[in-house]
Every structure is written in C-alpha cells, then in structure tokens.
Design a protein around this motif. Sequence first.
Motif, PDB file in Angstrom:
ATOM      1  N   LYS A 219       0.225   7.506   2.718  1.00  0.00           N
ATOM      2  CA  LYS A 219      -1.518   8.294   2.273  1.00  0.00           C
ATOM      3  C   LYS A 219      -1.445   9.570   1.925  1.00  0.00           C
ATOM      4  CE  LYS A 219      -3.800   6.913   6.775  1.00  0.00           C
ATOM      5  NZ  LYS A 219      -5.142   7.093   7.734  1.00  0.00           N
TER       6      LYS A 219
ATOM      7  N   LYS B   2      -2.934   3.902  -5.540  1.00  0.00           N
ATOM      8  CA  LYS B   2      -3.047   3.347  -4.310  1.00  0.00           C
ATOM      9  C   LYS B   2      -1.860   1.818  -3.390  1.00  0.00           C
ATOM     10  CE  LYS B   2      -7.416   0.950  -1.679  1.00  0.00           C
ATOM     11  NZ  LYS B   2      -8.529   0.513  -2.099  1.00  0.00           N
TER      12      LYS B   2
ATOM     13  N   PRO C  98       0.307  -1.192   0.105  1.00  0.00           N
ATOM     14  CA  PRO C  98      -0.534  -0.004  -0.509  1.00  0.00           C
ATOM     15  C   PRO C  98       0.871   1.645  -0.253  1.00  0.00           C
ATOM     16  CG  PRO C  98      -0.900  -1.051   1.725  1.00  0.00           C
ATOM     17  CD  PRO C  98       0.720  -1.739   0.859  1.00  0.00           C
TER      18      PRO C  98
END
Length: 196
Positions: free
Chosen positions: A165, A170, A162
């Motif tokens: 943020k 993604k 991942p």
Amino acid sequence: MEQFFEQGVGNIFGWVAGIVACMELIEYLFTKNLPWISRMFRNAFRWGYRALWRTHEGNDERFLALNFSGHPVLPQQAHDIQKKMGWPNIDVIDVPVGTVSEDQNFLRTATRTVDRIDLLPNEWQSFALVVIPSGYAPLWAALLADLHGRLGHFPDMVRLRPSPKGAKEKFEVAEIIDLRDVRQQARSTRSPAHNN
C-alpha cells in the motif's frame, strides 16, 4: 490443302488442351494447397524482406521483455526486470493477445500472436529474452509451447505481485522464474526408466 488444314486444327487443339490442362493443374494446386502455399510465400517474403533491410548494427545483442499481459509495463517494473536479469538495457515489446473467444482454436491464436512479434527466426535463438505471461492460463499454455518451439527451450518468466500500500505502481516485479531450471529439477523426480 485439306491435309494442312487438318494438321493445323490438330496442332491448335493440342496447344489449347495443353493450356487448359496446365490451368486445371494450377487451379488444383492453389485450391487444395492455398493456405500452405500462401503461408510459405508470406513467411519467405517477410523473413527475406526483414533480413534484407534490417541493419544489425547494435542489434547483435538485444535484451527483450515480451509482454503478453495486456497491461503496459511501467517504468519501475521495466527497471526491476532489467536489474533482476542483469541486463545493461531492456526493450519491452507489447504483444497484443486481445480477447479470445472460447470457441476459437487456441493453438492457431497462439501461433498468430507469436508470428506478429517482429523477430527473424535466427533472432529467437540469439537475443536474450524474458516473458510477462498472459493471465488466461489455457492461452498462456499454448503461447508458452509455441515460444518453446521457437527458442528451443523455455524462456525466463516474470512474476508480478500487488505492490505494498502506498506504492506508486499497483504491481511490482516479485521474481524472475527460470523455467529451464524448473524443468531440469522436475526431470530428476522421474523414474530412471523414463528419464530420456
């Protein structure tokens, strides 16, 4: 005249019996060996056709990422793979695996999946490639075994993770795992008696 008629009927009967026997033999060969024969003709035609019509200009050196993940490889991911592999360019080939039923034979599914990749037998050994694995472990194990058989060694494998943020994509490329190196290091842990 009667003797000629008897010989003529005997000749006709012999020809008919020969033709029937040949037809029976052909039917037996095709019904008992149809999958094997059809696979042989299909592969010979496919490889021969591709080899005949494929131009090798610019194809002598291709850099392939085989994507078994079921998700598209995004531009930044492709760029990162290319950079980590040290390649001048990259050609991503999406290999659709689809949903595999639990009652299906995974080995047949793996073979059919890899068969659909548009590579000739000699190209498996001549092109540089890296793989992006399927997320389903049992199927990926069968796919990896099939790839090993075609390549003669384990391929390099992309590990995604991942993204932090706020990143545009993604998932990001975490590393390229050299499975040949993993195998070689594991061999050193085997007992000397089994180190063949």
